[in-house]
Design a protein around this motif. Structure first.
Motif, PDB file in Angstrom:
ATOM      1  N   GLY A   1      -0.549   4.586   0.768  1.00  0.00           N
ATOM      2  CA  GLY A   1      -0.902   4.630   2.184  1.00  0.00           C
ATOM      3  C   GLY A   1       0.258   5.059   3.050  1.00  0.00           C
ATOM      4  N   TRP A   2       1.430   4.404   2.866  1.00  0.00           N
ATOM      5  CA  TRP A   2       2.531   4.805   3.753  1.00  0.00           C
ATOM      6  C   TRP A   2       3.157   6.133   3.345  1.00  0.00           C
TER       7      TRP A   2
ATOM      8  N   TYR B   1       4.064   3.931  12.533  1.00  0.00           N
ATOM      9  CA  TYR B   1       2.822   3.691  11.808  1.00  0.00           C
ATOM     10  C   TYR B   1       3.116   3.409  10.331  1.00  0.00           C
TER      11      TYR B   1
ATOM     12  N   ARG C   1       2.415  -0.105   8.187  1.00  0.00           N
ATOM     13  CA  ARG C   1       1.665  -0.137   6.935  1.00  0.00           C
ATOM     14  C   ARG C   1       2.509  -0.760   5.824  1.00  0.00           C
TER      15      ARG C   1
ATOM     16  N   ASP D   1       0.865  -1.183   0.000  1.00  0.00           N
ATOM     17  CA  ASP D   1       0.000   0.000   0.000  1.00  0.00           C
ATOM     18  C   ASP D   1       0.898   1.228   0.000  1.00  0.00           C
TER      19      ASP D   1
ATOM     20  N   LYS E   1      -9.947   1.961   8.953  1.00  0.00           N
ATOM     21  CA  LYS E   1      -9.483   3.236   9.479  1.00  0.00           C
ATOM     22  C   LYS E   1     -10.508   3.821  10.451  1.00  0.00           C
TER      23      LYS E   1
ATOM     24  N   ASP F   1       2.980  -4.579   6.213  1.00  0.00           N
ATOM     25  CA  ASP F   1       1.792  -5.403   6.104  1.00  0.00           C
ATOM     26  C   ASP F   1       1.888  -6.303   4.881  1.00  0.00           C
TER      27      ASP F   1
END
Length: 648
Positions: free
Chosen positions: A60-61, A80, A84, A57, A496, A87
């Motif tokens: 996302g990161w 965090y 991500r 993702d 989320k 994952d």
């Protein structure tokens, strides 16, 4: 490729492709008065993620690094982002250094000026995680099932990682002294620092219940039948450890070797210097670049010892003392490729590094014959210019020439070694796989990585992730699930909302129509990420000003410095530079809170979701009682997140 400076002006036009005239905005609003369409917020997958073999993702990161998506509680954004990223891929530090980055080739920012430096930000995340000692959440309780993983390279380690996160124990069999596969034995340490690699592997093993049986070859030391009896499923991640010889006469000469042999000898410490001054490597991919770069660093030593043949040094039969090695000088190293430099499969910056280090690259040529002396040893390689007939290269008559060589290295591809495992061999030295990475006709057997088809390290990591999912279903006696069309990790809005304490209410079953005021669903949001990749045509690229990349510092030696230069080439970005580079991400297919739709809506129909109810992906909404369907919000959305679809 990034857009050239000559074409740069085209990236800032205010019209979509096919539009030729400026529309008056007042007229557009007037026409919108009788439109029946209203905005819907549609999440799609960006092309970087769609291009990532590991299925990360990425957007996302990057959103986390830039500060758009924030962690819950007191977790740092660095941790965090690490969670991500891992994952999907448990090797961010390694892959941030060596992955050839198909994600960057697919990046929509190439249509503005230059791709986002995804690899460099991933390296920052991985290095920071190791420096700060970030760990994974404790693994779940064991299922009681045990899986054998044959091969401890990137694919096998990925499979072990993802299986343990699903509650399954595993045992990794590997015929080397250490885990890592091609990461350990195929790539030089100046590209993959071994302390970083070992730390990322140890972090996986720290999950527990991942046992090791090293220096053990299945098919020789342990039979395939014994493995089947002991374990509930088997993953074949044996990789491709044999190189393809040149398909020309004379290629069986003793001083014609494979690139993987050469690199393994160097990475295990058997090869420290070369008693030769002319090396020719045939290839054009990443392996060939590693070969010639190592050869330039090793240099040659002068010797009158007739036993010191170059292949003897590679096989570990020759030792040279440090005084002799200290007087080594640069070897003449030539790389040949069928393709032009700009079309070689190796990463462009690796090709440029090799040229700077003093490697001669001859492109558009094909080997014709290995020239042998009366003792059967190679003394040169006859080449010719080539042309392609379809996809087949053909030598051009009359263009032949000879390259002198004491050592010829073939890096034109790799194959598997299935000695003792002939039952799995598909007749071509590989193992067949179905779409779930099951071995057809062999229940409980799964296969991943290069032994299916040689490709990238990150491809093997992605295979491990999907195979672990298939194995999980198999061990639970369930049919494998249908894989999504875009089979990568996606942002999950419901996840989320749950993380931030905003989970929608349970659906009572009474209301059948309308969700705008209901609390059991997310207002006018649609998730198409598993089916659609958003192209640059859907973006409003005029929103993005020219912003050059924040590049990593690279200490690449030139030809005069390269001998004995084994320091790491890439330094990690600073925190400030990593955040600045992440901000260049255009967040394709997902809101990045620019407020354009709110500012430009003439009816104030588009509004910000109240802060106590907002989250990433739920930043704005529409009051349909005010919306007149003017389409302006969709036109000015930089990320293509808004579709005028409500009412269709």
């Amino acid at each position: 490729m990034a857009t050239s400076s000559e074409d740069m002006k085209l990236t800032f036009r205010k019209f979509r492709d096919g539009d030729h005239e400026r529309r008056d905005w007042k007229e557009a609003i007037f026409e919108g008065d009788h439109s029946h369409k209203c905005p819907v917020y549609v999440h799609r997958t960006p092309p970087c993620q769609g291009s990532c073999p590991a299925g990360e993702d990425i957007r996302g990161w990057l959103q986390i690094v830039r500060g758009i998506e924030k962690p819950a509680g007191d977790m740092s954004w660095q941790e965090y982002a690490f969670r991500r990223a891992t994952d999907a891929n448990p090797f961010p530090s390694v892959m941030g250094r060596v992955c050839p980055a198909p994600c960057e080739s697919g990046c929509n920012r190439n249509e503005v000026e230059d791709f986002v430096g995804i690899n460099s930000v991933e390296q920052y995340i991985g290095d920071t995680a190791l420096d700060e000692g970030f760990t994974y959440d404790p693994a779940p309780a064991l299922s009681g099932k045990k899986v054998a993983i044959i091969g401890g390279g990137p694919g096998g380690m990925s499979a072990a990682y993802h299986l343990r996160r699903r509650g399954h124990a595993s045992t990794i069999f590997d015929d080397h002294e250490e885990l890592g596969g091609m990461m350990m034995y195929g790539i030089p340490e100046y590209r993959v620092p071994r302390d970083r690699l070992r730390a990322e592997m140890n972090r996986i093993l720290a999950l527990g219940d991942i046992d090791l049986r090293l220096n053990t070859r299945v098919g020789k030391d342990v039979s395939m039948e014994d493995v089947e009896k002991e374990f509930d499923a088997v993953v074949w991640a044996v990789g491709c450890q044999t190189g393809r010889p040149l398909p020309v006469p004379g290629a069986n000469a003793p001083n014609c070797i494979a690139g993987v042999q050469f690199l393994s000898a160097f990475n295990t410490g058997r090869l420290k210097v070369l008693p030769t001054d002319k090396i020719v490597c045939v290839g054009g991919g990443d392996t060939s670049i590693d070969v010639v770069s190592v050869a330039r660093r090793l240099g040659k030593i002068e010797t009158d010892n007739p036993v010191d043949n170059p292949e003897d040094a590679i096989h570990g039969y020759v030792a040279h003392d440090s005084a002799t090695a200290a007087v080594r000088t640069g070897a003449e190293v030539t790389l040949t490729s069928l393709f032009a430099k700009e079309k070689m499969t190796a990463a462009e910056h690796e090709v440029q590094d090799a040229l700077r280090e003093g490697v001669t690259i001859l492109d558009g040529v094909i080997p014709v014959e290995v020239v042998l002396n009366d003792k059967g040893r190679a003394t040169g390689l006859k080449m010719a210019k080539c042309e392609f007939e379809g996809n087949t290269p053909k030598p051009i008559d009359g263009t032949e020439f000879v390259l002198e060589a004491n050592l010829i290295i073939s890096a034109i591809g790799q194959g598997g070694d299935l000695t003792g495992l002939e039952a799995l061999d598909n007749g071509r030295g590989f193992i067949n796989s179905d779409k779930f990475y099951q071995v057809p006709g062999n229940e409980g057997h799964f296969v991943i990585g290069d032994i299916i088809r040689p490709h990238l390290l990150t491809t093997a990591i992605g295979h491990g992730r999907i195979a672990a999912d298939s194995i999980d279903h198999y061990l639970r006696h369930e049919e494998p699930i249908k894989r999504p069309r875009v089979d990568v990790h996606h942002f999950n809005l419901l996840g989320k909302l749950k993380e931030t304490g905003l989970t929608p209410e349970d659906y009572s079953g009474e209301q059948l129509r309308g969700t705008s005021d209901s609390r059991f669903a997310v207002h006018n949001y649609e998730d198409r990420s598993a089916h659609e990749i958003i192209s640059h045509e859907k973006l409003f690229k005029g929103h993005f000003p020219f912003t050059p990349r924040n590049r990593r510092q690279e200490h690449g030696p030139d030809a005069s410095e390269v001998i004995g230069h084994f320091e790491e080439r890439m330094k990690s970005l600073s925190t400030e530079d990593a955040q600045a580079e992440a901000k260049r991400c255009m967040s394709c297919g997902m809101c990045f809170e620019c407020d354009n739709c709110v500012i430009y809506c003439p009816q104030t129909a588009v509004y910000r979701v109240p802060k106590k109810e907002s989250a990433t992906g739920r930043y704005v909404a529409t009051d349909y009682a005010k919306c007149i369907g003017c389409h302006i919000c969709a036109e000015v959305c930089p990320t293509g997140y808004i579709d005028m679809a409500m009412g269709e």
